[in-house]
Design a protein around this motif. Sequence first.
Motif, PDB file in Angstrom:
ATOM      1  N   TYR A 199     -42.557  51.571  26.264  1.00  0.00           N
ATOM      2  CA  TYR A 199     -43.922  51.160  26.582  1.00  0.00           C
ATOM      3  C   TYR A 199     -44.027  49.669  26.888  1.00  0.00           C
ATOM      4  N   LEU A 200     -43.493  48.841  26.009  1.00  0.00           N
ATOM      5  CA  LEU A 200     -43.701  47.397  26.133  1.00  0.00           C
ATOM      6  C   LEU A 200     -42.677  46.716  27.025  1.00  0.00           C
ATOM      7  N   GLY A 201     -41.518  47.317  27.229  1.00  0.00           N
ATOM      8  CA  GLY A 201     -40.560  46.741  28.144  1.00  0.00           C
ATOM      9  C   GLY A 201     -39.302  46.220  27.483  1.00  0.00           C
ATOM     10  N   GLU A 202     -38.630  45.287  28.174  1.00  0.00           N
ATOM     11  CA  GLU A 202     -37.294  44.848  27.793  1.00  0.00           C
ATOM     12  C   GLU A 202     -37.198  43.324  27.829  1.00  0.00           C
ATOM     13  N   VAL A 203     -36.469  42.765  26.899  1.00  0.00           N
ATOM     14  CA  VAL A 203     -36.157  41.328  26.872  1.00  0.00           C
ATOM     15  C   VAL A 203     -34.654  41.177  26.978  1.00  0.00           C
ATOM     16  N   TYR A 204     -34.219  40.401  27.982  1.00  0.00           N
ATOM     17  CA  TYR A 204     -32.782  40.229  28.250  1.00  0.00           C
ATOM     18  C   TYR A 204     -32.458  38.742  28.224  1.00  0.00           C
ATOM     19  N   ASN A 205     -31.538  38.362  27.343  1.00  0.00           N
ATOM     20  CA  ASN A 205     -31.102  36.971  27.236  1.00  0.00           C
ATOM     21  C   ASN A 205     -29.698  36.857  27.812  1.00  0.00           C
ATOM     22  N   ASP A 285     -34.550  29.031  30.939  1.00  0.00           N
ATOM     23  CA  ASP A 285     -35.881  29.409  31.435  1.00  0.00           C
ATOM     24  C   ASP A 285     -36.159  30.874  31.102  1.00  0.00           C
ATOM     25  N   SER A 286     -37.367  31.152  30.649  1.00  0.00           N
ATOM     26  CA  SER A 286     -37.807  32.524  30.418  1.00  0.00           C
ATOM     27  C   SER A 286     -38.706  32.967  31.572  1.00  0.00           C
ATOM     28  N   ILE A 287     -38.270  33.956  32.273  1.00  0.00           N
ATOM     29  CA  ILE A 287     -39.055  34.510  33.380  1.00  0.00           C
ATOM     30  C   ILE A 287     -39.686  35.796  32.883  1.00  0.00           C
ATOM     31  N   VAL A 288     -41.007  35.874  32.965  1.00  0.00           N
ATOM     32  CA  VAL A 288     -41.758  36.979  32.383  1.00  0.00           C
ATOM     33  C   VAL A 288     -42.367  37.829  33.497  1.00  0.00           C
ATOM     34  N   TYR A 331     -36.689  37.861  31.179  1.00  0.00           N
ATOM     35  CA  TYR A 331     -35.293  37.525  31.459  1.00  0.00           C
ATOM     36  C   TYR A 331     -35.087  36.045  31.167  1.00  0.00           C
ATOM     37  N   ILE A 332     -34.073  35.729  30.349  1.00  0.00           N
ATOM     38  CA  ILE A 332     -33.754  34.349  29.976  1.00  0.00           C
ATOM     39  C   ILE A 332     -32.473  33.945  30.697  1.00  0.00           C
TER      40      ILE A 332
END
Length: 813
Positions: A199-205, A285-288, A331-332
């Motif tokens: 539902y909320l998505g993904e965070v990728y570093n 940088d964090s791209i949202v 994405y970081i």
Amino acid sequence: MLIYKNLKKIALTAVMVIPFLYCTDKKNVDSFELKTTPSVYWIGDGQTPLAHDSLFYGDDPAPMFRKEIQVKEKLKSATLLITAAGYYKATINGQRVGINYLDPAWTDTRKRIYYAEYDISDLLNNGNNCIGVILGNGFYNPLPLKMWGRRNLREVLDVGRPAFIAKIVLLYENGEKVEMGTDKNWKFSPSPILKNNVYLGEVYNAKNETEGWDLPGFNDSNWSEAIFSTGPEGELQKSFFPHIQITDYVKPINIYSSGKDTFIIDMGVNFTGTYRIKLSGNPGDSIVFRFGERVYPDGSLNPLTTVCGQIKKKGMGGVGAPDIAWQTDTYILKDENPVWFQPEFTFHTFRYMEVSGISAQPALSDISGLALSTAVQADNNFYSSSDLLNSIQDATQRTFRSNLMSVQSDCAAREKFGYGGDLNATSESFIYNFDMKSFYRKTVYDWVDAINDSIFVDTAPFVGIQYCGLSWESAFLTTQYYLLLYYDDQELVKEMYEFNKKWMEKAQRIHPRGVVDSGLGDHESLSPVPVELTGTSHYLMCAEIMQHFASIMNDRASEKKYEQLAASLRKQLKEQFWSKPVTEKINKQTLFATLLYHKVIPEEETKMAVDSLIQAIKEAPASHFTTGIFGTKYILEALSEYVSPEKVFEIVNSKEFPGWGFMISRGATTIWETWKESDDTFSNCHPMFGTITEWFYRWLGGIRPILQHPGFEKFIISPCTPDGLNEIRVNYRSPYGTIVSNWVKDEDKTTYEFEIPQQSSVQIQLKKDLSQKITVTAVSDPSLNPNAIKGLNEGNFELSAGKYVVTIYNHTF
């Protein structure tokens, strides 16, 4: 035989004994089995379950696993069998295995888990090789989001830490067979995927990437040993249905700035899936990314129609939950080098993508939408001379595909659940567009696993919702009926028969008077509709289905019992909604359409009901339909059968509110959940009103099955040629082959082209005056004598397999 016990309030009690086919692929007798054995285990990262809800929203890296294997020369074949509790991505020597995404299919993992079988021969090299696996949460490790402020999936679903089980089988030319399964010899480490949720998505570093981790020779000495997992309790079964795959690539049509370092990408159409985008910037940088079906008048993103469970204010979603549960990815960057990003373990429904945290506007060529859907075969097509009808058809098909994500969902962003009401309304519509046989078999089994013995549930897999009533749960039975009608799936009827009988006993216990007096009625009707009307009509349909199933089973006693039940229900519907005035406020379109569709009204009184239906339409805005989820299906059929399909065409071929044309005129590329436009609550990608496509195939193309000859062994073609429409081209893939029904009009004549598959026949029913000339040419058999065709001059005649051109001349002789 499996005896389903009352397991955590979901399974059936032991009185329900179910003859069950274990979903094996009978055509592939050389396929291998994946099952837990002393050498094949479920494995995971062994982390302790989190103690508090708030902790679920912190970083929890998806684990990645690796194992090196040796392959000798003269390898004949290599097979990977794999599944997971959650999702998985597998690689061999750094290359993705297969083309499936979001695998395995969603099921109640307490009952069954489907595994995939891949041929990996071309991915392996002689000598050392490496298999890599990354695990995602899927529906097995959901967040404790309180959808609608109250519904936490973790309290209902089978949940736990993601785990997987796999086996590689190597066959050599000398007959040697080597099997290697998941065990403690695998190693694991945290991946760069810090968070992932459907539902909320993904965070990728990207700073956490480990170069070469899934290649042979990598030094994994500091990695941890895999931990044995108990895994889910469900039976491992080989998948027999299509998997989720990329079914289309969507190219964006526009990109513009909506604020500092923020851009809006317009994909041109609304769809479900993910994306691939080229990114660059500074290290760290964090791209949202955020997603929505709409934008506001100022061009900024409107994400509100896709918010999970309507969580739109602080505290509503529970401790730790976001104030607004919109779809988002992050994405970081690890360095200044350009990089391509594609999320792996989430999916979104969107037309517009907001990208923030970048200073330079991305190029359109650096962005691609990846439409994901269960890859059902799509050989069927509808085309007309009307741009509006074609746009409605395109939007409907796109909506249907967007909601085929291993379950048939009602909206693939906000809920993602497999509601039965939508199945009852649209399963025929899906079948007219796609090959749904194996998908709907899987759906029936999902319902078997969801149904309990005391209350009706609304979805399969079960997610805790149980207020919509019989009109929702009965979809498991009507779906079996449509599998019989369209695919001649008698095997499933026989397999499920005892279960179906027990379900009918349950329905009688819950509604002993026959009248269905609880649940949801004609959802999203513009006027109220009591559940006593729609619910009881679905109960009537179930009784008639079971009467037919009993006939197939030669169960004469049950056949008589269900015949009597159907007669009783029809009588009660007649007495409550026809024989006496209806005093309560009710949508009369749904009322009369329902009674006509289910043959409740005596034949001699049918004209009165038809006149009442016509009057109800005249009194509606723009003289259009105001019906809801079930009434729309009913009114399309009833108005066509008892009045004329030309009247339906007048309504469909209009851009006034309410209607499909109104949606298209407002820029819709998928079908809305409501007739009224919604920019903050209701889904803009919902299959419910997609029943219009069934009407395109059934009435404009005229292709209809016959219950006495299921699977199109014998069928009807009876096309309608309304004024204002000059051409129709329709093809439908039946079990016997492709059926074609085309027609084109000019000033002098209407020309039909028909194609009838081998081993089947058709009853042609054409509208014509006896004074009009009609000719038939058999393209596949020039020796055919038209004079030998009985009923030709009346326009009602039978044709055998072959290709034909039939012409009706407008002038008389």
